[in-house]
Enzyme design. Sequence first.
Site, PDB file in Angstrom:
ATOM      1  N   TYR A  57       0.855  -1.189   0.000  1.00  0.00           N
ATOM      2  CA  TYR A  57       0.000   0.000   0.000  1.00  0.00           C
ATOM      3  C   TYR A  57       0.888   1.235   0.000  1.00  0.00           C
ATOM      4  O   TYR A  57       1.944   1.232   0.645  1.00  0.00           O
ATOM      5  CB  TYR A  57      -0.913  -0.029   1.236  1.00  0.00           C
ATOM      6  CG  TYR A  57      -2.185   0.765   1.060  1.00  0.00           C
ATOM      7  CD1 TYR A  57      -3.138   0.361   0.133  1.00  0.00           C
ATOM      8  CD2 TYR A  57      -2.424   1.926   1.794  1.00  0.00           C
ATOM      9  CE1 TYR A  57      -4.310   1.083  -0.048  1.00  0.00           C
ATOM     10  CE2 TYR A  57      -3.602   2.653   1.616  1.00  0.00           C
ATOM     11  CZ  TYR A  57      -4.535   2.224   0.699  1.00  0.00           C
ATOM     12  OH  TYR A  57      -5.692   2.940   0.520  1.00  0.00           O
ATOM     13  N   ARG A  60     -20.503 -10.014  -8.754  1.00  0.00           N
ATOM     14  CA  ARG A  60     -20.104 -11.313  -9.311  1.00  0.00           C
ATOM     15  C   ARG A  60     -21.228 -12.323  -9.123  1.00  0.00           C
ATOM     16  O   ARG A  60     -21.892 -12.321  -8.086  1.00  0.00           O
ATOM     17  CB  ARG A  60     -18.853 -11.832  -8.591  1.00  0.00           C
ATOM     18  CG  ARG A  60     -17.621 -11.185  -9.121  1.00  0.00           C
ATOM     19  CD  ARG A  60     -16.418 -11.993  -8.835  1.00  0.00           C
ATOM     20  NE  ARG A  60     -16.012 -11.932  -7.429  1.00  0.00           N
ATOM     21  CZ  ARG A  60     -14.837 -12.353  -7.000  1.00  0.00           C
ATOM     22  NH1 ARG A  60     -13.972 -12.871  -7.855  1.00  0.00           N
ATOM     23  NH2 ARG A  60     -14.517 -12.265  -5.739  1.00  0.00           N
ATOM     24  N   ASP A  61     -21.389 -13.191 -10.108  1.00  0.00           N
ATOM     25  CA  ASP A  61     -22.404 -14.234 -10.002  1.00  0.00           C
ATOM     26  C   ASP A  61     -22.002 -15.212  -8.894  1.00  0.00           C
ATOM     27  O   ASP A  61     -20.818 -15.307  -8.546  1.00  0.00           O
ATOM     28  CB  ASP A  61     -22.504 -14.994 -11.338  1.00  0.00           C
ATOM     29  CG  ASP A  61     -23.857 -15.672 -11.483  1.00  0.00           C
ATOM     30  OD1 ASP A  61     -24.698 -15.554 -10.569  1.00  0.00           O
ATOM     31  OD2 ASP A  61     -24.061 -16.320 -12.526  1.00  0.00           O
ATOM     32  N   GLY A  75      -8.846  -1.847  -7.225  1.00  0.00           N
ATOM     33  CA  GLY A  75      -8.497  -2.733  -8.340  1.00  0.00           C
ATOM     34  C   GLY A  75      -8.553  -4.188  -7.904  1.00  0.00           C
ATOM     35  O   GLY A  75      -7.579  -4.915  -8.025  1.00  0.00           O
ATOM     36  N   LYS A 133     -13.139  -7.330  17.675  1.00  0.00           N
ATOM     37  CA  LYS A 133     -13.772  -6.818  18.891  1.00  0.00           C
ATOM     38  C   LYS A 133     -12.780  -6.963  20.036  1.00  0.00           C
ATOM     39  O   LYS A 133     -12.159  -8.005  20.164  1.00  0.00           O
ATOM     40  CB  LYS A 133     -14.992  -7.708  19.171  1.00  0.00           C
ATOM     41  CG  LYS A 133     -15.893  -7.236  20.264  1.00  0.00           C
ATOM     42  CD  LYS A 133     -17.058  -8.211  20.335  1.00  0.00           C
ATOM     43  CE  LYS A 133     -18.186  -7.750  21.197  1.00  0.00           C
ATOM     44  NZ  LYS A 133     -17.832  -7.241  22.482  1.00  0.00           N
TER      45      LYS A 133
END
Length: 332
Positions: free
Chosen positions: A55, A177-178, A247, A331
């Site tokens: 990143y 997406r399927d 992306g 959590k």
Amino acid sequence: LDSVKSLFYKEYGEPADVLHITTQAINQPENNQVSVKWLLAPVNPADINTIQGKYPSKPPLPAIPGNEGVGEVIAIGSNVKNLTVGDRVIPNGTNLGTWRTHANYNSDELMKIPKNVGAIEASMLNVNPCTAYRMLKDFVSLTPGDTVIQNGGNSAVGQMVIQLCKTWNYKSVSVVRDRPNIQELKDHLTKLGADEILTEDEIRKTQIFKSKKLPSPKLALNCICGQNALDCLRQLAHGGIMVTYGGMSREPITVPTSALIFKDITLKGFWMTAWTKANMNSKERVNMFTELGTLFQQKKLKAPPHKLIPFCQFQEAVINALNIDGRTGVKY
Ligand code: NDP
């Protein structure tokens, strides 16, 4: 406090391999410092990419992961004026290292959040709702009835886009997406306010714009790239803008020459982190948080489906995030 637990990584790599738990002590907060007990923190794709070293914003190593979260102020230094013990806070900047139980911060690194915004919603307010909000406001001047097309319609950002479009009376068309239980997903997104949900196959063949069922979209939001982005781009109205903010397919975008020349299509990118840095103390930023907070309180915006995982089971949280099957939260 002497048993503060924190995740940390000394080198970049796969989160399940490089993340470890450490125990430290924190001091009483001094001057402008505030002690925060983190309550919840989401796992975003950018958190995973940051730990992998992929990143652009790279915290110096060793680093404590976590960019978002909601916490409670448990102690304040003598000069702190804007926060008191018991306040709920979220980060007012990036990479505060929220994947730990407690930490001290300067008070200006935190933003107070009203308690009637739910803890889960508050924990994920900084990134995804703000990204959806800015992309709908800042690129095209939309008016009620205009269409917005997006891919990744079931992503956390995508679900915010659907709900904001509904609130502001824009038509939204979402590509997903399927999957075997596609109707379940379509029902979920329809309930959030989506006008059309199409699979990657369906967007290629759709007649909804040609038949004028919906006006051609002026704005396309793209977090997938590859063929999917091209299929969305083809549906844009003349002069339309595609904003790329992710992306996920790891494929580049191909743009047909004719789209640029004859349809005057524009391609832009958006990065929330850069917007926040450039607008840290702006009125737009204050307005955005006020409006989003109100929409969450009014339940016009809802957090996406998620699973809460205790801090000590962080491995499960990061592995879940990599498999991306519903959102994950840690959590404490
Ligand atoms: P989520 O984890 O909630 O969702 C990820 C989405 O990507 C899902 O809809 C998933 O679909 C889809 N997806 C993953 N792989 C593929 C693929 N190969 N082809 C098609 N679809 C795929 O993500 P977020 O909402 O948190 O983030 C979405 C994207 O936006 C990420 O890339 C993230 O980094 C980016 N982002 C960028 C910001 C910026 O400022 N630029 C800010 C916030 C997010 P499925 O359910 O079918 O698996």
